[in-house]
Each structure stands twice: as C-alpha cells, then as structure tokens.
Design an enzyme around this catalytic site. Structure first.
Site, PDB file in Angstrom:
ATOM      1  CB  SER A 253      -0.904   0.005   1.241  1.00 41.06           C
ATOM      2  OG  SER A 253      -1.536   1.264   1.412  1.00 41.06           O
TER       3      SER A 253
ATOM      4  CE1 TYR B 276      -3.709  -2.592   5.164  1.00 39.62           C
ATOM      5  CE2 TYR B 276      -3.040  -0.315   4.820  1.00 39.62           C
ATOM      6  CZ  TYR B 276      -3.460  -1.534   4.314  1.00 39.62           C
ATOM      7  OH  TYR B 276      -3.612  -1.695   2.962  1.00 39.62           O
TER       8      TYR B 276
END
Length: 288
Positions: A157, A176
């Site tokens: 990401s 995350y």
C-alpha cells in the site's frame, strides 16, 4: 539500486509475464477488488488459477465466470489466512510443481486509534498481512528456483510510506501501515537476494483504490454483493495493469499512480546516503 531493481522502461533478459508460457497462478484475497481483477486478467492471459479467500460463495461465482469466459482451469480454496490450519493448507498448494506465480493480495486493515482497536484484531492484521505472505512466499520460491521460472507479487500500500503523517484524511493505521512497510522491505530485500536468478519479484503499492476495502476492518468479511466504498479511488483494473506491466519490465517497486518514476530513484539514493553516513562513532548531537 539492487541488481534487479530496474528503473521504469528497462527490460530484463528473463521471460516476461507476456512471453512466459503460463502455468498456474495462486491469488489470495481473490473474492473481490484487486484480487478478483488479478484473477480475471491472468485467466485472460492463459493462466490456470487457484483462488483463495474467506468467502466461498464469491469464489465459486468468480471461478464459474472465469471458466466460462476464458476456459481457464480454476480451483478455489476457502481459507482464512489468519488461521494456522488454513494457512498451512494454502502453503501446501502454493508449493505445488505447477505454480509459477504467487500473488499475495489478501490483507485486512484493522483501522482505528492504536489504543482503542482490539488487540486480537491487530494480531489478525499481523497474521494476514505479514505472516501469511511471508510463509506463502517461502513455500513457493524454492520450487520456482528449482524449476528455473516463477514470479512473486506482494500487494502492499502507499500507506507504507505514510510515516508520521497524521490521521485526517489518512486513517488511523499504525499497525496496518507497519505491515505494509514490512512487505515493501521484505520484497525489495528478497529481490536483491534472488538477483541473477530467473525469478521476478515485485511489491505493488496502490493508493486509495475503488474497492470495498474500507467497508470493514477485517475482523469479519464484508457481506453481500461486491461494491465500492464511498471514497472511490483508482480502479482496481488500473492497479493490476500497472502491476503486470511492471512485472514485465522488471520494476521491483510498482506505485501505480506515481507519474514521476525518478522519485523511486531519489528514494533509493536517500536510503543509500542514510546508510553510508552512519558510522561507528557516535553522532555529535548525541554526545554529552
């Protein structure tokens, strides 16, 4: 730059995803979004597929559609990669002699302020985003090396580079983002380790993508029909187009929305400077 971290436009001497005779590709997190798009694109290129996700009904529907549309052989494995037994089953399949491509796409976000998110959910984020792709890569790579062909794609990401940027509009994301930073470092380091072999290794770092990812935190699968969260973002098809193009040209780090490809070169140069200027003596600012 590592030996096989080529810049945009450079073409390595190894086979590309277009020229390689397709074998079997394993795609995790294949029931929607980016994973489903990888499955469709690879089936269209002639790959047979093993699709892995938690939602059996969606996998069954996708597999039937891809068989009908492309003639690909499609297996499904219903698995929760946070569960040890399920991960072991998928790892066994990934180690199969027919697997020439592994796409580690499954991921969950566990978004929320660090002090408020349930610790069990954060553990699951680590299991799915770090442990699973690492162990699946470990299951796949030795056989690929022995056969002299293969590729690994890890989906990270752009939040891997978000660092100390505060929430708003970015999400609360400490764990995350940390897991996605791990995937970037793991992939780049593995690519350097495998330099000179026929294997191709890539980490793709999409920004906000038009999927259902933000409709849940990952503790349970998103129910109902596949849909897109309200924030929108880049179409999943464009993310996969960038990834497969970068795989063909040998880019280890693929950032689908990055127009200035030289930014990656400057990033590597900054890393090199950081390492080269860290010596054995204490920096003066820490003395006294």
């Amino acid at each position: 730059m590592a030996a096989n971290e080529t810049s945009a436009g450079e073409t390595p001497a190894t086979e590309t995803a277009e020229t390689q005779t397709p074998g079997t590709a394993v795609v995790t997190g294949a029931s929607s979004g980016i994973g489903a798009e990888y499955a469709a694109r690879l089936a269209g290129r002639g790959w047979d597929l093993v699709l892995v996700a938690r939602r059996a009904e969606r996998l069954t529907e996708l597999a039937a559609r891809l068989r009908a549309d492309t003639g690909a052989a499609v297996e499904t494995l219903t698995a929760d990669l946070a569960l040890t037994a399920d991960l072991a089953e998928v790892a066994d399949r990934v180690a199969g002699d027919d697997v020439d491509l592994l796409v580690n796409n499954a991921g969950i976000n566990g978004y929320g302020p660090f002090t408020e998110v349930d610790g069990t959910l954060l553990g699951k984020v680590l299991d799915v985003n770090v442990t699973a792709p690492t162990l699946l890569a470990r299951a796949a790579v030795p056989g690929m090396l022995a056969r002299g062909r293969g590729a690994l794609v890890n989906v990270a990401s752009l939040l891997a580079f978000a660092g100390d940027l505060p929430p708003g509009p970015l999400p609360y994301r400490a764990v995350y983002a940390g897991t996605k930073g791990y995937l970037v470092t793991f992939t780049r380091t593995l690519a350097a380790e495998l330099a000179g072999t026929p294997l191709r290794v890539q980490v793709v770092c999409p920004g906000l993508t038009a999927t259902e990812f933000h409709l849940g935190r990952g503790d349970t699968p998103v129910a109902g029909e596949a849909r897109v969260h309200d924030e929108g973002g880049m179409p999943a098809a464009d993310v996969v187009t960038a990834s497969l193009t970068a795989l063909d040209t040998g880019e280890v780090v693929c950032v689908p929305g990055l127009h200035d490809a030289e930014a990656l070169t400057r990033w590597r140069a900054a890393e090199h400077s950081l390492r080269e200027n860290s010596g054995r003596s204490l920096a003066p600012r820490y003395e006294g």
